[in-house]
Design a protein around this motif. Structure first.
Motif, PDB file in Angstrom:
ATOM      1  N   ASP A 194       0.848  -1.191   0.000  1.00  0.00           N
ATOM      2  CA  ASP A 194       0.000   0.000   0.000  1.00  0.00           C
ATOM      3  C   ASP A 194       0.884   1.241   0.000  1.00  0.00           C
ATOM      4  N   VAL A 195       0.457   2.273  -0.696  1.00  0.00           N
ATOM      5  CA  VAL A 195       1.201   3.533  -0.668  1.00  0.00           C
ATOM      6  C   VAL A 195       0.187   4.656  -0.491  1.00  0.00           C
ATOM      7  N   GLY A 196       0.523   5.647   0.294  1.00  0.00           N
ATOM      8  CA  GLY A 196      -0.466   6.693   0.550  1.00  0.00           C
ATOM      9  C   GLY A 196       0.138   8.015   0.955  1.00  0.00           C
ATOM     10  N   LEU A 197      -0.760   8.965   1.083  1.00  0.00           N
ATOM     11  CA  LEU A 197      -0.385  10.328   1.465  1.00  0.00           C
ATOM     12  C   LEU A 197      -1.398  10.829   2.472  1.00  0.00           C
ATOM     13  N   GLN A 198      -0.921  11.249   3.618  1.00  0.00           N
ATOM     14  CA  GLN A 198      -1.818  11.884   4.574  1.00  0.00           C
ATOM     15  C   GLN A 198      -1.224  13.228   4.947  1.00  0.00           C
ATOM     16  N   ASN A 199      -2.043  14.246   4.844  1.00  0.00           N
ATOM     17  CA  ASN A 199      -1.551  15.618   4.964  1.00  0.00           C
ATOM     18  C   ASN A 199      -0.373  15.746   4.010  1.00  0.00           C
ATOM     19  N   ASP A 200       0.826  16.018   4.485  1.00  0.00           N
ATOM     20  CA  ASP A 200       1.913  16.067   3.510  1.00  0.00           C
ATOM     21  C   ASP A 200       2.958  14.992   3.782  1.00  0.00           C
ATOM     22  N   THR A 201       2.517  13.904   4.407  1.00  0.00           N
ATOM     23  CA  THR A 201       3.450  12.812   4.669  1.00  0.00           C
ATOM     24  C   THR A 201       3.134  11.602   3.781  1.00  0.00           C
ATOM     25  N   LEU A 202       4.161  11.162   3.071  1.00  0.00           N
ATOM     26  CA  LEU A 202       4.025   9.965   2.248  1.00  0.00           C
ATOM     27  C   LEU A 202       4.349   8.744   3.094  1.00  0.00           C
ATOM     28  N   TYR A 203       3.723   7.646   2.771  1.00  0.00           N
ATOM     29  CA  TYR A 203       4.095   6.405   3.441  1.00  0.00           C
ATOM     30  C   TYR A 203       3.923   5.258   2.463  1.00  0.00           C
ATOM     31  N   TYR A 204       4.577   4.148   2.735  1.00  0.00           N
ATOM     32  CA  TYR A 204       4.182   2.905   2.088  1.00  0.00           C
ATOM     33  C   TYR A 204       4.287   1.771   3.088  1.00  0.00           C
ATOM     34  N   ALA A 205       3.519   0.719   2.833  1.00  0.00           N
ATOM     35  CA  ALA A 205       3.498  -0.428   3.745  1.00  0.00           C
ATOM     36  C   ALA A 205       4.021  -1.647   3.006  1.00  0.00           C
ATOM     37  N   SER A 206       4.828  -2.440   3.681  1.00  0.00           N
ATOM     38  CA  SER A 206       5.363  -3.647   3.059  1.00  0.00           C
ATOM     39  C   SER A 206       5.332  -4.784   4.067  1.00  0.00           C
TER      40      SER A 206
END
Lengths: 273, 463
Positions: free
Chosen positions: A74-86
């Motif tokens: 999964d890859v996402g953006l919340q407010n101005d923080t990017l994240y990905y899950a592995s």
């Protein structure tokens, strides 16, 4: 940070080259049976454009589909923080294995990482961030994760910042000079990783500590020095892969994997099971 | 934070009536009546810092601690430390920072390691933070502990009147509210020498604000030490922080699930070329009629492969056919001596000319020119990339300066910035402001200051 998006963080796993890794509970949205996932959050203040570029890059990564690559969910953006899950590896990485490892299994893990790198290269992707902490232990095999994404968020930048001083030994000298990442730079990183894990020493034992600038100057002018703890056949392949001239290194990561894999097999036969 | 009436009223009794919430991280935080001080971890390996800690542990008074810290910093013995003190009258607060530390008042960084080594008046803020500046946002989350007196492990401390909510990462909150453009003089209190207002002063005999270039000066601009230094803080999602652990709320976010086999959207990319990254590889030469890129750029024969986008320069080939600057004595790729070669100039694609290292360790390769600034935006020209850098003090212009590659040379050009571009003059130990829109040739090892940020240029040509 307690979490991001619908991920609830359990604890901090570590600080990466441009963000943090967290152990998080796996939200039902992912449709996975995993209890936990590893979530990387980026320090970079991102916008929608960064997010789109990250999605495109990670989709390319996922479509490679090598069994030796850590899976991304999964890859996402919340407010101005990017994240990905592995996927999360409870046994840790070659940098911090959760259990003792024989020399043969270390070499097998390096082989797997090299195979993963080769699969990426064949798909036109350079990993850019191969180091012991990114080679994860998965049962009796290993998986390569944490692909370098710096160039997606900040083109031209070769080193993120001070946190990189610890992983500078894995950077091929031509990378520091601004040459593009290539098969040859990943092969360098594989060899430096192998050296580090087998000897617990850097390929630059005398690199100046404390100042990144001094370290970089040293790096572009000095040659690696291999440690005595290497066996001859290990030394030979590492030496070749750490050639200053990229054209003198093994031409592909597959070639490197085959040499190291053969060493691993010979060793496994010699070692009592 | 919320009720201004209350907080300004509480500001009067001064530092000692405020609660002090610790930031997690490596280092030491000490608090005495009238003083809070922070010594980050990497400093704790310094002799001076160790001595200082011992002295503080032995029950030094606030005045002794303060004097010891500033004296050690001025002598250049202390790598990093910062404090906030209340020298007398409760309404007078001063701050001091050296090394990788910062003092933040109401979300604005008023002092950091690049400020002059002197105490700065802090006005009457409602919240104050003193901390190590190089911690990732995660590491500096605020702990639930309130330190009133003593020395404890930690990387920083935020002070606010008792009962006020504390913003977990004050600088994030602050920079968001600063109006873009122009120096930061909007703060309600306006400390006398607004740290951001005047950038590198032309000549201050002892402590130049940004310090001379790395390599032995009293306070090098490069922060030292290994701790993870992510310069830009990720904003903390739900206010990580103070005692109340609210049930996690999910705020709005966008996400894309990465399936194990997505219908690969684009055409499969070409594999990376094997061999020879010393020549910038063409993904596929647009003009190439047969379009098989593979073996074309192996070991270059006298004719180097040149692509449409390449900048062509004249150089020399080492005996292994690596392309080099004609003034080089040793090959930048393989290190072989070229002293005895006959120097036949051949045209070839310009290789990288070196790299620049910023004060926070960020490194960029000089394989292209850069427009550097707060928000350089997109650049229309080929071979010129935008390089956005962060500056808590807002001393950078949107497009501040250009690092321009010309032939085999690297130039710095000030693009008419508000706060100017400076080059460190080694022989006179001072910053020279360069004229706007006038290219200045950089020599290897030169240090350049853009506003409050600095970088060093390193060449890869081996003379």
């Amino acid at each position: 940070m307690n979490g991001i998006a619908d991920y609830e963080f359990v604890h901090l796993l570590g600080e990466g080259s441009h963000g943090s890794f967290w152990l998080a509970r796996c939200p039902a949205r992912l449709g996975r049976t995993d209890a936990y996932v590893a979530v990387k959050t980026f320090a970079h203040r991102a916008d929608e454009g960064d997010f789109q570029r990250l999605v495109a890059e990670l989709q390319r990564y996922v479509s490679v589909g090598s069994p030796q690559l850590a899976q991304l969910y999964d890859v996402g953006l919340q407010n101005d923080t990017l994240y990905y899950a592995s996927e999360y590896f409870a046994d840790g990485s070659l940098a911090q294995p959760a259990r003792p490892f024989t020399r043969a299994s270390v070499l097998a893990a390096i082989t797997d990482a090299a195979l993963a790198a080769h699969a990426l290269h064949e798909a036109g992707i350079a990993h850019r961030s191969i180091k012991p902490g990114n080679v994860y232990i998965d049962g009796d095999r290993a998986k390569l994760g944490d692909i370098g994404l710096l160039q997606v968020l900040n083109p031209g930048q070769t080193i993120t910042g001070l946190d990189h001083i610890g992983s500078i030994e894995y950077l091929a000298p031509e990378l520091i000079q601004g040459q593009p990442a290539s098969r040859a730079t990943d092969v360098w990183a594989l060899a430096a990783t192998m050296h580090r894990v087998l000897t617990a020493r850097s390929v630059y034992p005398d690199i100046p500590q404390g100042s990144l600038l001094q370290a970089l100057r040293y790096l572009v002018s000095e040659r690696p020095v291999l440690n005595d703890r290497l066996r001859d056949e290990e030394r030979t392949v590492i030496e070749q892969a750490l050639a200053v001239d990229p054209a003198a290194r093994p031409a592909t990561a597959l070639e490197f994997a085959q040499i190291v894999g053969a060493i691993a097999q010979r060793l496994a036969q010699a070692e009592p099971a | 934070m919320t009720d201004e009436g209350v907080s300004t009223a509480t500001a009067a009794p001064g530092l000692d009536s405020w609660s002090g919430v610790l930031h997690r991280g490596l280092g030491w935080v000490g608090r005495w009546p009238g003083l809070v001080a922070v010594i980050p971890n990497d400093s704790a390996h310094d002799m001076a810092a160790e001595q200082l800690l011992r002295q503080l542990g032995a029950g030094a008074t606030a005045d002794e601690a303060r004097a010891a810290i500033s004296a050690a910093a001025l002598r250049g013995e202390l790598r990093a430390a910062a404090y906030i003190a209340q020298p007398g009258d409760p309404s007078t607060l001063v701050g001091f920072a050296c090394g990788v530390t910062e003092v933040i008042a109401d979300g604005q960084v008023l002092i950091n390691g690049t400020s002059p080594l002197q105490e700065v008046a802090l006005g009457t803020p409602e919240q104050l933070t003193v901390r190590a500046a190089n911690l990732a946002a995660a590491a500096r989350a605020v702990s639930p502990y309130d330190l009133r007196q003593g020395v404890v492990p930690g990387a920083g401390i935020t002070l606010a009147p008792v009962g006020t909510a504390i913003v977990a990462d004050p600088s994030t909150a602050g920079t968001g509210s600063v109006p873009p453009g122009g120096p930061v003089q909007t703060g309600p209190q306006g400390p006398p020498p607004g740290p951001a207002a005047q950038t590198p002063p032309p000549e201050a005999p002892t402590p130049t604000p940004l310090g001379p270039p790395a390599g032995g000066g009293p306070n090098p601009p490069l922060p030292l030490g290994p701790p993870s230094g992510v310069p830009i803080q990720a904003p903390l999602g739900p206010p990580a922080g103070v005692p109340t652990p609210a049930p996690p709320e999910v705020g709005p976010f966008v996400a894309v699930l990465l399936g194990p086999a997505p219908a690969s959207p684009s055409a499969p990319a070409a594999p990376l070329p094997t061999l020879n990254p010393t020549v910038a590889e063409p993904p596929a030469a647009p003009s190439g009629p047969l379009g098989h890129p593979a073996p074309s750029h192996r070991i270059p024969t006298p004719d180097l492969p040149i692509n449409a986008d390449d900048v062509v320069v004249e150089g020399i080939l080492c005996s292994r056919h690596h392309f080099n600057n004609p003034i080089a004595s040793y090959c930048m790729v393989c290190g072989i001596s070229m002293v005895h070669l006959t120097h036949n100039l051949v045209p070839g694609p310009r290789p990288t000319l070196g790299f620049i290292v910023f004060d926070n360790g960020s490194t960029y390769g000089l394989d292209r020119s850069y427009v550097v600034g707060r928000e350089p935006g997109q650049i229309g020209e080929a071979n010129v990339a935008p390089l956005a850098i962060h500056d808590d003090n807002e001393t950078l212009s949107r497009r501040h300066a250009e690092i321009r590659l010309v032939g085999w040379d690297v130039h710095i050009v000030d693009l008419g910035s508000t706060n100017g571009t400076f080059v460190w003059d080694v022989s006179f130990e001072r910053w020279n402001q360069i004229a706007p829109n006038t290219p200045v040739l950089l020599s290897p090892g030169d240090t350049v200051a853009l506003g409050r940020r600095t970088f060093v240029f390193e060449s890869v040509t081996r003379l």
